[in-house]
Motif scaffolding. Structure first.
Motif, short mmCIF file in Angstrom:
data_model
loop_
_atom_site.label_atom_id
_atom_site.label_comp_id
_atom_site.label_asym_id
_atom_site.label_seq_id
_atom_site.Cartn_x
_atom_site.Cartn_y
_atom_site.Cartn_z
N PHE A 27 40.06 58.15 40.58
CA PHE A 27 39.42 57.65 41.78
C PHE A 27 40.47 56.98 42.66
O PHE A 27 41.45 56.46 42.18
CB PHE A 27 38.35 56.60 41.44
N THR A 28 40.19 57.01 43.97
CA THR A 28 41.03 56.23 44.87
C THR A 28 40.71 54.75 44.68
O THR A 28 39.56 54.38 44.46
CB THR A 28 40.80 56.64 46.33
N LEU A 29 41.74 53.94 44.76
CA LEU A 29 41.56 52.52 44.50
C LEU A 29 41.18 51.72 45.73
O LEU A 29 40.97 50.51 45.64
CB LEU A 29 42.85 51.95 43.91
N ASP A 30 41.09 52.39 46.86
CA ASP A 30 40.93 51.68 48.13
C ASP A 30 39.73 50.72 48.14
O ASP A 30 39.75 49.73 48.86
CB ASP A 30 40.76 52.67 49.28
N TYR A 31 38.70 51.02 47.36
CA TYR A 31 37.48 50.22 47.44
C TYR A 31 37.29 49.31 46.24
O TYR A 31 36.22 48.75 46.05
CB TYR A 31 36.28 51.15 47.59
N TYR A 32 38.36 49.13 45.45
CA TYR A 32 38.26 48.37 44.23
C TYR A 32 39.05 47.06 44.29
O TYR A 32 40.21 47.05 44.71
CB TYR A 32 38.78 49.18 43.04
N ALA A 33 38.40 45.99 43.87
CA ALA A 33 39.11 44.76 43.59
C ALA A 33 39.64 44.83 42.16
O ALA A 33 39.02 45.45 41.29
CB ALA A 33 38.17 43.57 43.74
N PHE A 34 40.77 44.19 41.95
CA PHE A 34 41.41 44.18 40.63
C PHE A 34 41.72 42.76 40.19
O PHE A 34 41.87 41.85 41.02
CB PHE A 34 42.73 44.97 40.67
N ALA A 35 41.85 42.62 38.89
CA ALA A 35 42.24 41.33 38.35
C ALA A 35 43.00 41.53 37.05
O ALA A 35 42.88 42.57 36.40
CB ALA A 35 41.04 40.43 38.11
N TRP A 36 43.77 40.53 36.70
CA TRP A 36 44.42 40.46 35.39
C TRP A 36 43.82 39.30 34.62
O TRP A 36 43.68 38.19 35.16
CB TRP A 36 45.92 40.25 35.55
N PHE A 37 43.50 39.59 33.37
CA PHE A 37 42.99 38.58 32.44
C PHE A 37 43.93 38.53 31.25
O PHE A 37 44.67 39.48 30.98
CB PHE A 37 41.58 38.93 31.97
N ARG A 38 43.88 37.44 30.50
CA ARG A 38 44.64 37.36 29.27
C ARG A 38 43.77 36.72 28.19
O ARG A 38 42.91 35.90 28.47
CB ARG A 38 45.94 36.59 29.45
N HIS A 39 44.06 37.14 26.97
CA HIS A 39 43.29 36.65 25.84
C HIS A 39 44.23 36.37 24.70
O HIS A 39 44.86 37.29 24.16
CB HIS A 39 42.24 37.68 25.42
#
Length: 124
Positions: A27-39
């Motif tokens: 999919f194109t990423l243009d419409y997606y928010a992203f985040a980084w998490f850590r555990h």
């Protein structure tokens, strides 16, 4: 849902730098928010950084501000997290997550696509 794959984790000495990347396919990423998490073992999952769908808005957990930088390259379908001055307590599995929303969120419940994670170990 997106297929996400993290890379770039590894072993780094305290004070060192590492860049982790999140690649997506399909999919194109243009419409997606992203985040980084850590555990980390024995700790709750923590939102580290997020970036809005346009890249115009970013946010960081207080403990990493000034040291970590999130960025995205929609043409390459990648989201990166540059981590500098790493500390031993930041040893964790780092996950990237995505959601088809415009904003920037540090809460895991907002995201519906997750990668498998990449181990980051900060140790001498």
């Amino acid at each position: 849902q997106l297929q996400l794959a993290e890379s770039g984790g590894g072993l780094v000495q305290p004070g060192g730098s590492l860049r982790v990347s999140c690649a997506s396919s399909g999919f194109t990423l243009d419409y997606y928010a992203f985040a980084w998490f850590r555990h980390a073992p024995g700790k709750e999952r923590e939102g580290v950084s997020c970036i809005s769908s346009t890249g115009g808005s970013t946010n960081y957990v207080a403990s990493v501000k000034g040291r970590f930088t999130i960025s995205r390259d929609n043409a390459k379908n990648t989201v990166n997290l540059q981590m500098n001055s790493l500390k031993p307590e930041e040893t964790a599995v780092y996950y990237c997550a995505a959601v088809p929303l415009a904003g920037c969120f540090l809460k895991g419940d907002e995201y519906d696509s997750w990668g498998q994670g990449t181990q980051v170990t900060v140790s001498s």
